[in-house]
Scaffold this motif. Structure first.
Motif, mmCIF file in Angstrom:
data_model
loop_
_atom_site.group_PDB
_atom_site.id
_atom_site.type_symbol
_atom_site.label_atom_id
_atom_site.label_comp_id
_atom_site.label_asym_id
_atom_site.label_seq_id
_atom_site.Cartn_x
_atom_site.Cartn_y
_atom_site.Cartn_z
ATOM 1 N N GLN B 37 0.809 -1.214 0.000
ATOM 2 C CA GLN B 37 0.000 0.000 0.000
ATOM 3 C C GLN B 37 0.845 1.268 0.000
ATOM 4 O O GLN B 37 0.371 2.338 0.360
ATOM 5 C CB GLN B 37 -0.903 0.028 1.243
ATOM 6 N N GLY B 38 2.105 1.142 -0.367
ATOM 7 C CA GLY B 38 2.975 2.315 -0.297
ATOM 8 C C GLY B 38 3.729 2.339 1.016
ATOM 9 O O GLY B 38 3.514 1.501 1.890
ATOM 10 N N ARG B 39 4.599 3.312 1.124
ATOM 11 C CA ARG B 39 5.493 3.374 2.271
ATOM 12 C C ARG B 39 4.711 3.357 3.579
ATOM 13 O O ARG B 39 3.746 4.092 3.752
ATOM 14 C CB ARG B 39 6.350 4.630 2.179
ATOM 15 N N ILE B 40 5.160 2.509 4.485
ATOM 16 C CA ILE B 40 4.439 2.354 5.750
ATOM 17 C C ILE B 40 4.575 3.623 6.590
ATOM 18 O O ILE B 40 5.606 4.293 6.574
ATOM 19 C CB ILE B 40 4.946 1.124 6.529
ATOM 20 N N SER B 41 3.490 3.950 7.287
ATOM 21 C CA SER B 41 3.498 5.129 8.143
ATOM 22 C C SER B 41 3.295 4.685 9.586
ATOM 23 O O SER B 41 2.240 4.168 9.948
ATOM 24 C CB SER B 41 2.372 6.080 7.702
ATOM 25 N N LEU B 42 4.324 4.842 10.395
ATOM 26 C CA LEU B 42 4.235 4.452 11.816
ATOM 27 C C LEU B 42 4.293 5.726 12.652
ATOM 28 O O LEU B 42 5.351 6.158 13.087
ATOM 29 C CB LEU B 42 5.398 3.515 12.189
ATOM 30 N N THR B 43 3.129 6.333 12.827
ATOM 31 C CA THR B 43 3.116 7.597 13.553
ATOM 32 C C THR B 43 2.845 7.362 15.032
ATOM 33 O O THR B 43 2.278 6.340 15.421
ATOM 34 C CB THR B 43 2.027 8.529 12.995
ATOM 35 N N GLY B 44 3.253 8.303 15.831
ATOM 36 C CA GLY B 44 3.027 8.199 17.272
ATOM 37 C C GLY B 44 4.262 7.674 17.977
ATOM 38 O O GLY B 44 5.067 6.938 17.405
ATOM 39 N N GLU B 45 4.401 8.048 19.222
ATOM 40 C CA GLU B 45 5.559 7.660 20.020
ATOM 41 C C GLU B 45 5.368 6.269 20.604
ATOM 42 O O GLU B 45 4.296 5.952 21.129
ATOM 43 C CB GLU B 45 5.749 8.660 21.171
ATOM 44 N N PRO B 46 6.389 5.427 20.560
ATOM 45 C CA PRO B 46 6.296 4.112 21.202
ATOM 46 C C PRO B 46 6.437 4.232 22.720
ATOM 47 O O PRO B 46 7.500 3.987 23.280
ATOM 48 C CB PRO B 46 7.459 3.341 20.575
ATOM 49 N N THR B 47 5.354 4.614 23.350
ATOM 50 C CA THR B 47 5.398 4.878 24.794
ATOM 51 C C THR B 47 5.348 3.605 25.637
ATOM 52 O O THR B 47 5.621 3.641 26.818
ATOM 53 C CB THR B 47 4.220 5.784 25.195
ATOM 54 N N ASN B 48 4.965 2.511 25.017
ATOM 55 C CA ASN B 48 4.896 1.252 25.769
ATOM 56 C C ASN B 48 6.130 0.383 25.549
ATOM 57 O O ASN B 48 6.042 -0.834 25.517
ATOM 58 C CB ASN B 48 3.649 0.461 25.355
ATOM 59 N N GLY B 49 7.260 1.031 25.411
ATOM 60 C CA GLY B 49 8.499 0.292 25.208
ATOM 61 C C GLY B 49 9.019 0.484 23.811
ATOM 62 O O GLY B 49 8.313 0.227 22.846
ATOM 63 N N ARG B 50 10.294 0.934 23.718
ATOM 64 C CA ARG B 50 10.824 1.243 22.402
ATOM 65 C C ARG B 50 11.990 0.343 22.006
ATOM 66 O O ARG B 50 12.569 0.506 20.949
ATOM 67 C CB ARG B 50 11.225 2.718 22.328
ATOM 68 N N ARG B 51 12.339 -0.584 22.884
ATOM 69 C CA ARG B 51 13.468 -1.465 22.528
ATOM 70 C C ARG B 51 12.943 -2.666 21.725
ATOM 71 O O ARG B 51 12.102 -3.414 22.208
ATOM 72 C CB ARG B 51 14.171 -1.968 23.786
ATOM 73 N N VAL B 52 13.482 -2.834 20.520
ATOM 74 C CA VAL B 52 13.049 -3.942 19.665
ATOM 75 C C VAL B 52 14.257 -4.776 19.257
ATOM 76 O O VAL B 52 15.272 -4.243 18.795
ATOM 77 C CB VAL B 52 12.347 -3.443 18.385
ATOM 78 N N LEU B 53 14.121 -6.070 19.435
ATOM 79 C CA LEU B 53 15.115 -7.001 18.904
ATOM 80 C C LEU B 53 14.567 -7.616 17.625
ATOM 81 O O LEU B 53 13.445 -8.130 17.618
ATOM 82 C CB LEU B 53 15.363 -8.124 19.911
ATOM 83 N N VAL B 54 15.344 -7.531 16.567
ATOM 84 C CA VAL B 54 14.967 -8.177 15.312
ATOM 85 C C VAL B 54 15.887 -9.377 15.123
ATOM 86 O O VAL B 54 17.117 -9.236 15.178
ATOM 87 C CB VAL B 54 15.098 -7.200 14.124
ATOM 88 N N LEU B 55 15.308 -10.542 14.919
ATOM 89 C CA LEU B 55 16.109 -11.751 14.750
ATOM 90 C C LEU B 55 16.162 -12.111 13.271
ATOM 91 O O LEU B 55 15.146 -12.453 12.669
ATOM 92 C CB LEU B 55 15.516 -12.901 15.571
ATOM 93 N N GLY B 56 17.340 -11.990 12.687
ATOM 94 C CA GLY B 56 17.533 -12.287 11.268
ATOM 95 C C GLY B 56 17.665 -11.018 10.451
ATOM 96 O O GLY B 56 16.836 -10.109 10.566
ATOM 97 N N ALA B 57 18.736 -10.946 9.653
ATOM 98 C CA ALA B 57 18.979 -9.764 8.808
ATOM 99 C C ALA B 57 18.781 -10.094 7.343
ATOM 100 O O ALA B 57 19.561 -9.706 6.476
ATOM 101 C CB ALA B 57 20.375 -9.200 9.064
ATOM 102 N N GLY B 58 17.724 -10.849 7.049
ATOM 103 C CA GLY B 58 17.289 -10.993 5.659
ATOM 104 C C GLY B 58 16.409 -9.812 5.314
ATOM 105 O O GLY B 58 16.374 -8.805 6.031
ATOM 106 N N LEU B 59 15.675 -9.920 4.213
ATOM 107 C CA LEU B 59 14.859 -8.771 3.795
ATOM 108 C C LEU B 59 13.765 -8.457 4.804
ATOM 109 O O LEU B 59 13.472 -7.296 5.074
ATOM 110 C CB LEU B 59 14.256 -9.003 2.414
ATOM 111 N N ALA B 60 13.139 -9.493 5.385
ATOM 112 C CA ALA B 60 12.092 -9.237 6.383
ATOM 113 C C ALA B 60 12.686 -8.511 7.589
ATOM 114 O O ALA B 60 12.145 -7.509 8.065
ATOM 115 C CB ALA B 60 11.434 -10.547 6.812
ATOM 116 N N GLY B 61 13.811 -9.006 8.078
ATOM 117 C CA GLY B 61 14.429 -8.410 9.257
ATOM 118 C C GLY B 61 14.904 -6.994 9.001
ATOM 119 O O GLY B 61 14.713 -6.093 9.834
#
Lengths: 153, 530
Positions: B37-61
């Protein structure tokens, strides 16, 4: 960690440089359609089935398919995940478990019932249960094609 | 040739049915248009925790890492390999590749030559991949999927002689059109076609099949314009072209070569279709330029535990060894293939764990064969495109780049699935390449003389995937429950295996975008009430 670091680079190089020379040899039996090398008898069974396996007997079926992941010596392999070792593996005691896995697949292993008939599955099950330090066929009995057929249903 | 209506429809139906069955296999399931649908828009502050671990550095990761970092998250990525990209991968001169059994192949191609062991083409409607290519500056060029001058080949058809695609395609269409015209004129289709439409149908068949005024498909200047002349048009003396003789229908039908005629016509293979200039991993490299600073390489993840408000992951440092390293985050995007994830220590909900454990991974093998010269161009006038064969190599694809260049060229010397792939998988690389060269030589006799070097990648032997792509035991039943991030989940799953575009890069990207959209709802106030 990759546990083994064997390299076959030299082997690849030798095989490659040999190709052109072999191709120039006259066709030895005059009928073979092979142009670049002369396969030995067992090799001619490679790819001989159309959509299934032409090899028969447990050892040949194992070598043609299973050995790719479980390795020729049954020791398995380790990368980010493992291919389980079949060596002295008590999970192979009863034939039903390996029959089920071969037919249904699991994890990295795809179902192989579509390319093997019941006898091929039974033979390869009995082969792995009596090889790699395993000796289950006597005490637990051998798998039969009928067992495989029933598991398929 | 006479044929009853039932026989006619039966023949056409059989053709369509066989072809449809083949495509179902070849296109890896339902080949749908992308829902990007076009470039994703993630607006708003991540107030419920901003630390994200991504497992795997392929295209999905890397998609997740790039977008979440831009949205204000603190992102870290763990990757098993020494570089990014996963299955978006290219082998080129100087590269080495080590199988899971420790066998290393050194890629000895000439500079500039390469092979893509994984994805190798991007359909025009894979809007997500194409948009990221545009955003990240990946140059694309046309991939030649369909080449009328490439071959169709079966060992038991035409004495094993490969046939030009244009001959088979033109003659098959012409003969079918002639039959249908005949059936119409004989009144056999009266129940199906109104009287008013019959003439229109006949006219259309003349145009469609290049029939003459008697509705016959015959040797003529017109049919030769499509199938090629016996002697092509020239200038000066002997300039007049000599028409070529079509193959007879019975031979053509029995040859079975028609099974590949629609190969390039699914929406996943139609023109335009693209490849990155220089190799598929140009996409991986472009992503890595953006997120490289977030990635820890050589990290083998061994556990992934979610507990209430956090996720704790442990990994082994493959380079330096030592005790497992523990990391904790608020959220986790796990793109690890289920073939690997199923062997890790995790506490995913049981319904998801069940699918993780039962998804199996299909095998496939690709060969990159380098030759001393581009004989397919120089001798056969084949510039890109694909030759299909019933030999165990399945196909030969000619490079869609650097046409007319001197020096060596690399073919995709085989792309194999199923029983043959399993047998190739059980061979060592040198042995498998030897067979690929043998089979290819039956289509191109130049092979033995011109062969220079070869590599092969069998996906069941790739240490970081243990297979090519994931197949669900019961996708219809289980899919929704696995791709949904449950109310108690701190982990969301992503990757090609969690899409209806399996094995395609587009599937990996769309899955990832949906995963991070769910994560973002939970991590921002918009998800606080859920």
């Amino acid at each position: 960690m990759i546990s083994k670091t064997t390299t076959l680079v030299a082997g690849v190089a030798i095989a490659m440089t040999g190709l052109a020379a072999i191709a120039q040899e006259p066709d030895q039996d005059g009928t073979s359609e092979f142009r670049t090398f002369d396969p030995v008898a067992g090799e001619l069974l490679n790819f001989a089935g159309s959509g299934d396996l032409a090899q028969t007997g447990g050892e040949a079926v194992y070598g043609a398919v299973c050995a790719g992941c479980h390795m020729p010596d049954g020791a398995g392999a380790q990368g980010a995940g493992v291919y389980p070792s079949l060596v002295e593996n008590d999970l192979l005691a009863a034939p039903s478990y390996p029959i089920y896995l071969i037919l249904e697949g699991q994890g990295a292993m795809p179902p192989l019932g579509g390319i093997m008939d019941d006898q091929q599955v039974a033979d390869v099950v009995n082969y792995i249960r009596s090889s790699f330090g395993n000796d289950f066929n006597g005490e637990w009995g051998e798998a039969t094609a009928e067992d495989v057929g029933e598991t398929r249903q | 040739m006479t044929m009853t209506r039932r026989e006619l429809l039966g023949a056409v139906g059989m053709t369509a049915g066989s072809a449809a069955m083949y495509y179902a296999m070849a296109s890896l399931g339902h080949a749908q248009d992308s829902t990007y649908q076009g470039r994703i828009s993630l607006t708003g502050e991540p107030t419920n925790g901003r630390r994200v671990l991504v497992l795997g550095a392929g295209l999905a990761g890397m998609t997740a890492a790039l977008e979440l970092r831009d949205a204000g998250y603190d992102v870290q990525v763990l990757e098993y390999r020494e570089k990014a990209g996963g299955r978006c991968w290219t082998l080129r001169s100087g590269d080495t590749y080590t199988d899971i059994d420790g066998v290393t192949q050194n890629v000895d191609f000439e500079d500039g030559n390469y092979i893509n062991p994984g994805p190798w083409r991007i359909p025009y409607n894979h809007h997500g991949v194409l948009d990221y290519c545009k955003r990240l500056g990946v140059r694309l060029e046309p991939f030649i999927q369909k080449n009328h001058n490439a071959y169709l080949h079966r060992s038991d058809a035409f004495g094993g002689e490969p046939q030009r695609f244009r001959h088979v395609a033109t003659d098959y269409r012409g003969h079918v059109a002639e039959l249908l015209a005949k059936a119409t004129n004989q009144g056999m289709l009266d129940a199906e076609v109104t009287e008013a439409d019959r003439e229109t149908l006949i006219n259309s068949l003349r145009t469609f099949g290049h029939l003459n005024d008697d509705n016959a498909y015959v040797e003529s200047d017109r049919t030769s314009q499509y199938r090629g002349y016996a002697r092509e048009a020239g200038g000066g003396r002997d300039g007049a072209p000599v028409p070529s003789e079509p193959m007879d229908f019975e031979t053509l039908l029995q040859s079975d070569l028609w099974r590949w005629l629609s190969e390039a016509e699914t929406t996943s293979h139609q023109n335009a279709i693209f490849q990155p200039v220089g190799g598929m991993d140009m996409i991986a490299q472009a992503f890595a330029r953006e997120v490289d600073d977030l990635i820890t390489y050589n990290a083998r993840v061994i556990s992934m535990i979610q507990n209430g408000d956090t996720v704790t992951v442990q990994y082994e440092d493959r380079e330096n060894g030592g005790d497992p390293v523990e990391m904790t985050a608020d959220w986790c995007v796990c793109t690890i293939p289920f073939s690997i994830l199923g062997q890790m220590d995790h506490n995913l909900p049981s319904a998801k764990a069940q699918v993780v454990d039962t998804m199996y991974y299909e095998g496939a093998i690709k060969f990159g064969l380098e030759f001393n010269r581009r004989f397919w161009e120089e001798d056969d006038s084949i510039y890109g495109g694909i030759t299909y064969t019933d030999l165990p190599i399945s196909l030969i694809s000619y490079p869609s780049t650097d046409y007319f260049s001197d020096g060596k060229g690399v073919l995709l010397g085989g792309y194999v699935w199923g029983a043959n792939a399993y047998q190739f998988n059980a061979m060592q690389p040198d042995e498998a390449v030897r067979w690929a060269v043998e089979y290819g030589s039956r289509i191109h006799p130049q092979y033995p003389e011109e062969f220079s070097s070869g590599v092969c990648v069998s996906w069941h032997k790739v240490p970081w995937t243990l297979g090519c792509y994931g197949i669900w035991q019961d996708k219809e039943r289980d899919y929704a429950g696995v791709v949904e991030m449950g109310p108690d989940d701190r982990i969301v799953l992503a990757g090609e295996h969690l899409s209806y575009l399996p094995a395609w890069m587009e599937g990996a990207i769309l899955s990832s975008l949906d995963a991070i959209a769910q994560l973002h709802v939970r991590a921002t106030d918009s998800g606080a009430g859920e």
